[in-house]
Design a protein around this motif. Structure first.
Motif, mmCIF file in Angstrom:
data_model
loop_
_atom_site.group_PDB
_atom_site.id
_atom_site.type_symbol
_atom_site.label_atom_id
_atom_site.label_comp_id
_atom_site.label_asym_id
_atom_site.label_seq_id
_atom_site.Cartn_x
_atom_site.Cartn_y
_atom_site.Cartn_z
ATOM 1 N N ARG A 64 29.729 11.133 -1.955
ATOM 2 C CA ARG A 64 28.740 11.271 -0.888
ATOM 3 C C ARG A 64 27.924 12.525 -1.222
ATOM 4 O O ARG A 64 28.460 13.636 -1.236
ATOM 5 C CB ARG A 64 29.461 11.415 0.449
ATOM 6 N N VAL A 65 26.638 12.352 -1.512
ATOM 7 C CA VAL A 65 25.858 13.438 -2.113
ATOM 8 C C VAL A 65 24.579 13.693 -1.326
ATOM 9 O O VAL A 65 23.924 12.751 -0.867
ATOM 10 C CB VAL A 65 25.517 13.100 -3.584
ATOM 11 N N ALA A 66 24.237 14.968 -1.204
ATOM 12 C CA ALA A 66 22.950 15.371 -0.628
ATOM 13 C C ALA A 66 22.105 16.011 -1.715
ATOM 14 O O ALA A 66 22.577 16.900 -2.433
ATOM 15 C CB ALA A 66 23.151 16.353 0.518
ATOM 16 N N ILE A 67 20.866 15.533 -1.862
ATOM 17 C CA ILE A 67 19.890 16.140 -2.766
ATOM 18 C C ILE A 67 18.828 16.805 -1.896
ATOM 19 O O ILE A 67 18.164 16.131 -1.100
ATOM 20 C CB ILE A 67 19.237 15.094 -3.680
ATOM 21 N N VAL A 68 18.677 18.110 -2.044
ATOM 22 C CA VAL A 68 17.660 18.854 -1.293
ATOM 23 C C VAL A 68 16.601 19.302 -2.290
ATOM 24 O O VAL A 68 16.865 20.129 -3.168
ATOM 25 C CB VAL A 68 18.269 20.054 -0.554
ATOM 26 N N ASP A 69 15.404 18.748 -2.150
ATOM 27 C CA ASP A 69 14.312 18.993 -3.088
ATOM 28 C C ASP A 69 13.397 20.053 -2.494
ATOM 29 O O ASP A 69 12.764 19.832 -1.458
ATOM 30 C CB ASP A 69 13.554 17.682 -3.324
ATOM 31 N N THR A 70 13.320 21.220 -3.156
ATOM 32 C CA THR A 70 12.490 22.322 -2.660
ATOM 33 C C THR A 70 11.259 22.543 -3.534
ATOM 34 O O THR A 70 10.638 23.603 -3.477
ATOM 35 C CB THR A 70 13.326 23.610 -2.564
ATOM 36 N N ASP A 71 10.898 21.569 -4.340
ATOM 37 C CA ASP A 71 9.651 21.606 -5.106
ATOM 38 C C ASP A 71 8.474 21.503 -4.138
ATOM 39 O O ASP A 71 8.577 20.871 -3.080
ATOM 40 C CB ASP A 71 9.624 20.436 -6.084
ATOM 41 N N CYS A 72 7.333 22.086 -4.517
ATOM 42 C CA CYS A 72 6.162 22.039 -3.632
ATOM 43 C C CYS A 72 5.605 20.624 -3.498
ATOM 44 O O CYS A 72 4.995 20.286 -2.487
ATOM 45 C CB CYS A 72 5.078 22.978 -4.153
ATOM 46 N N HIS A 73 5.813 19.798 -4.528
ATOM 47 C CA HIS A 73 5.347 18.411 -4.486
ATOM 48 C C HIS A 73 6.466 17.509 -3.972
ATOM 49 O O HIS A 73 7.630 17.692 -4.325
ATOM 50 C CB HIS A 73 4.927 17.949 -5.886
ATOM 51 N N ASN A 81 20.438 20.879 -5.552
ATOM 52 C CA ASN A 81 19.111 21.420 -5.253
ATOM 53 C C ASN A 81 18.158 21.079 -6.388
ATOM 54 O O ASN A 81 18.351 21.522 -7.517
ATOM 55 C CB ASN A 81 19.203 22.934 -5.065
ATOM 56 N N SER A 82 17.150 20.237 -6.096
ATOM 57 C CA SER A 82 16.034 20.060 -7.031
ATOM 58 C C SER A 82 15.148 21.289 -6.877
ATOM 59 O O SER A 82 14.319 21.357 -5.967
ATOM 60 C CB SER A 82 15.251 18.790 -6.705
ATOM 61 N N ALA A 83 15.362 22.262 -7.764
ATOM 62 C CA ALA A 83 14.833 23.611 -7.542
ATOM 63 C C ALA A 83 13.442 23.774 -8.150
ATOM 64 O O ALA A 83 13.246 24.521 -9.111
ATOM 65 C CB ALA A 83 15.804 24.636 -8.122
ATOM 66 N N GLY A 84 12.479 23.068 -7.591
ATOM 67 C CA GLY A 84 11.098 23.291 -7.981
ATOM 68 C C GLY A 84 10.613 24.620 -7.440
ATOM 69 O O GLY A 84 10.939 24.998 -6.313
ATOM 70 N N GLN A 85 9.830 25.340 -8.244
ATOM 71 C CA GLN A 85 9.461 26.710 -7.876
ATOM 72 C C GLN A 85 7.957 26.905 -7.731
ATOM 73 O O GLN A 85 7.459 28.027 -7.806
ATOM 74 C CB GLN A 85 10.058 27.659 -8.913
ATOM 75 N N ASP A 86 7.256 25.788 -7.504
ATOM 76 C CA ASP A 86 5.812 25.883 -7.379
ATOM 77 C C ASP A 86 5.345 26.132 -5.952
ATOM 78 O O ASP A 86 4.150 26.072 -5.670
ATOM 79 C CB ASP A 86 5.127 24.641 -7.969
ATOM 80 N N LEU A 90 16.223 22.718 -12.371
ATOM 81 C CA LEU A 90 14.824 23.127 -12.333
ATOM 82 C C LEU A 90 13.906 21.912 -12.291
ATOM 83 O O LEU A 90 14.106 20.953 -13.026
ATOM 84 C CB LEU A 90 14.497 23.975 -13.562
ATOM 85 N N GLU A 91 12.907 21.983 -11.429
ATOM 86 C CA GLU A 91 11.838 20.987 -11.426
ATOM 87 C C GLU A 91 10.520 21.683 -11.772
ATOM 88 O O GLU A 91 10.369 22.169 -12.875
ATOM 89 C CB GLU A 91 11.795 20.252 -10.086
ATOM 90 N N GLY A 92 9.575 21.765 -10.822
ATOM 91 C CA GLY A 92 8.271 22.341 -11.125
ATOM 92 C C GLY A 92 8.257 23.862 -11.056
ATOM 93 O O GLY A 92 9.274 24.518 -10.849
ATOM 94 N N GLY A 93 7.046 24.411 -11.180
ATOM 95 C CA GLY A 93 6.833 25.856 -11.179
ATOM 96 C C GLY A 93 5.989 26.232 -12.366
ATOM 97 O O GLY A 93 6.437 26.133 -13.503
ATOM 98 N N TYR A 94 4.733 26.673 -12.124
ATOM 99 C CA TYR A 94 3.773 26.789 -13.217
ATOM 100 C C TYR A 94 3.109 28.164 -13.299
ATOM 101 O O TYR A 94 2.192 28.345 -14.094
ATOM 102 C CB TYR A 94 2.736 25.661 -13.096
ATOM 103 N N ALA A 95 3.582 29.130 -12.503
ATOM 104 C CA ALA A 95 3.187 30.529 -12.687
ATOM 105 C C ALA A 95 4.162 31.101 -13.715
ATOM 106 O O ALA A 95 5.186 31.694 -13.379
ATOM 107 C CB ALA A 95 3.240 31.296 -11.370
ATOM 108 N N ILE A 96 3.842 30.899 -14.966
ATOM 109 C CA ILE A 96 4.806 31.045 -16.053
ATOM 110 C C ILE A 96 5.284 32.486 -16.223
ATOM 111 O O ILE A 96 6.468 32.731 -16.472
ATOM 112 C CB ILE A 96 4.182 30.515 -17.365
ATOM 113 N N GLN A 97 4.386 33.467 -16.060
ATOM 114 C CA GLN A 97 4.768 34.865 -16.221
ATOM 115 C C GLN A 97 5.014 35.565 -14.889
ATOM 116 O O GLN A 97 5.939 36.363 -14.774
ATOM 117 C CB GLN A 97 3.677 35.620 -16.998
ATOM 118 N N GLY A 98 4.186 35.264 -13.890
ATOM 119 C CA GLY A 98 4.223 36.030 -12.653
ATOM 120 C C GLY A 98 5.263 35.593 -11.645
ATOM 121 O O GLY A 98 5.538 36.328 -10.692
ATOM 122 N N ALA A 99 5.849 34.396 -11.827
ATOM 123 C CA ALA A 99 6.790 33.905 -10.818
ATOM 124 C C ALA A 99 8.101 33.414 -11.417
ATOM 125 O O ALA A 99 9.181 33.860 -11.023
ATOM 126 C CB ALA A 99 6.144 32.790 -9.992
#
Length: 439
Positions: free
Chosen positions: A144-153, A235-240, A271-280
């Protein structure tokens, strides 16, 4: 000597040999700067934090999840298989108790890849979290699994894969689809007819900051997880959602991401998204690693961080509070049937048109779900696109009752014998049989 409170495994795979283009936001530098940052901060000198290499997912791992048309090799590269394999490695470490938690820092990402795959959409070819989850279900039994997606998309691909699965709770926090790709993820999207309420979408206004995200976690996500009682939280850890991300409009900070992770307390992050490659990304990834290890992250600060400049408005705060209240009521008393689709005899049928924005492919689908009070129901998906003729995929769920399993197997036999479809594929999770015709 500093020691992690939670043993943490970190899996790196920057995919040096794969990119959509040399200057595309989704490229290897997304992880190279993070790799440098973690080493400079001495993360791997901390007792209890260990780096691992990814394994390689197999074709069978992908076919356990996806209907790839015309085949796995035509829609993904070895880099995609290693990215999914990195997620599998993270899950294996946790399931076999080698580590207490694991973070797969891998690319290419996957949460826009749907059940059927004709090509790349939203930078995604195969859904690496789903490949990971179904691999461990195959190896370790039903979960029994929960997926929590925190990507901006909105995680539309993960939603699509688990739309009819009553044993998987999918929760997506994302920028409102009226303002951002892929234009989906609204509160009325609650799951299929046998799994109503197992999908929860929380579309957030542009400008949402740490305060808004953490309010959603505290007042909606955590109460829902307490009710659902999952065996595993992913956690689908999108960082955008970061305030400096170049393709989104949110105001989340690196420390906010770490606080979210600490409160959510996932077993596995991918890891999923996230495109501030240096600053974030280097700072967000560092904060998440420290949070997962149970260590202090208060000193994590990205460049140009100014709390006053990214504070959310009172209007946004009020909207989020009301949305959480409404969605908690929906979770506790979902509608009987979804808004998408209609009944046809013993089946629930919905049609979908899907655009693969990266590859320029248009697809149409007819999805039929067998209505069943006892299991998630057999699913039949007829699909055709601008690059592939009419094909069909049939899925028999891992917990299928005898009736649904029998009907699914008859559908496979009929589809193969009648010859109406160019490609025929069956994912029989109950019998662990994966059948392909025409490939």
């Amino acid at each position: 000597m500093l020691e992690a409170k939670n043993r943490l495994g970190i899996i790196f795979f920057p995919a040096f040999d794969w990119a959509i283009s040399a200057t595309h936001p989704e490229r290897e530098e997304r992880l190279l700067y993070t790799q440098d940052q973690l080493r400079e901060e001495g993360l791997f000198d901390i007792a209890g934090i260990t780096e691992y290499k990814p394994e390689i997912a197999t074709r069978e791992d992908v076919e356990r999840v996806h209907f790839c048309i015309p085949g796995v090799e035509s829609v993904c590269t070895k880099s995609h298989l290693i990215s999914a394999g990195g997620a599998i490695t993270a899950a294996r470490l946790v399931m076999e108790k080698e580590e207490e938690k694991a973070f797969a820092l891998v690319r290419p990402p996957g949460h826009h890849a749907m059940k059927v795959v004709h090509g790349n959409r939203g930078f995604c070819n195969i859904n690496i979290e789903a490949v990971m989850l179904e691999h461990i279900r195959e190896q370790y039994g039903p979960l029994r699994v929960a997926i929590v997606d925190t990507d901006c998309h909105h995680g539309d691909g993960t939603q699509d894969i688990y739309w009819n699965d009553r044993d998987t709770l999918f929760i997506s926090l994302h920028q409102d689809g009226r303002t951002l790709y892929p234009g989906t993820g609204f509160p009325h999207e609650l799951g299929g007819p046998n799994a109503m309420g197992r999908t929860l979408n929380i579309p957030l206004p542009p400008g949402t900051s740490d305060k808004g995200f953490l309010h959603v976690i505290d007042n909606l996500v955590l109460p829902v997880l307490e009710d659902f009682k999952p065996d595993l939280v992913i956690n689908s850890a999108g960082q955008d959602n970061h305030f400096s991300d170049p393709i989104t409009n949110m105001n989340f900070s690196a420390r906010g991401y770490a606080m979210l992770n600490r409160r959510l307390n996932p077993d596995i992050a991918v890891l999923e998204g996230g495109y501030a490659i240096q600053g974030a990304l280097p700072y967000v990834n560092l904060g998440i690693c420290l949070a997962m290890a149970g260590l202090d992250f208060d000193g994590v600060r990205e460049p140009e961080f100014d709390p006053a400049a990214i504070a959310q408005s009172d209007q946004v705060s009020t909207y989020i509070e009301r949305l959480c209240d409404e969605m908690l009521k929906v979770w506790r008393k979902p509608p009987a049937l979804p808004k998408q689709g209609e009944r046809s005899g013993d089946w629930w049928v919905r049609t979908k048109d899907i655009y693969y924005d990266t590859d320029g492919i248009s697809e149409s689908q007819v999805e039929s779900v067998l209505l069943c009070p006892d299991c998630s129901g057999t699913v039949k998906i007829e699909t055709w696109s601008t690059v592939n003729p009419l094909s069909v995929g049939i899925e028999i769920p891992i917990s299928a009752c005898d009736r649904c399993a029998g009907i699914g197997r008859r559908l496979l036999e009929e589809a193969h014998l009648k010859g109406n479809y160019r490609y025929v594929q069956c994912i029989d999770r109950k019998a662990k049989r994966y059948t392909r015709y025409g490939f």
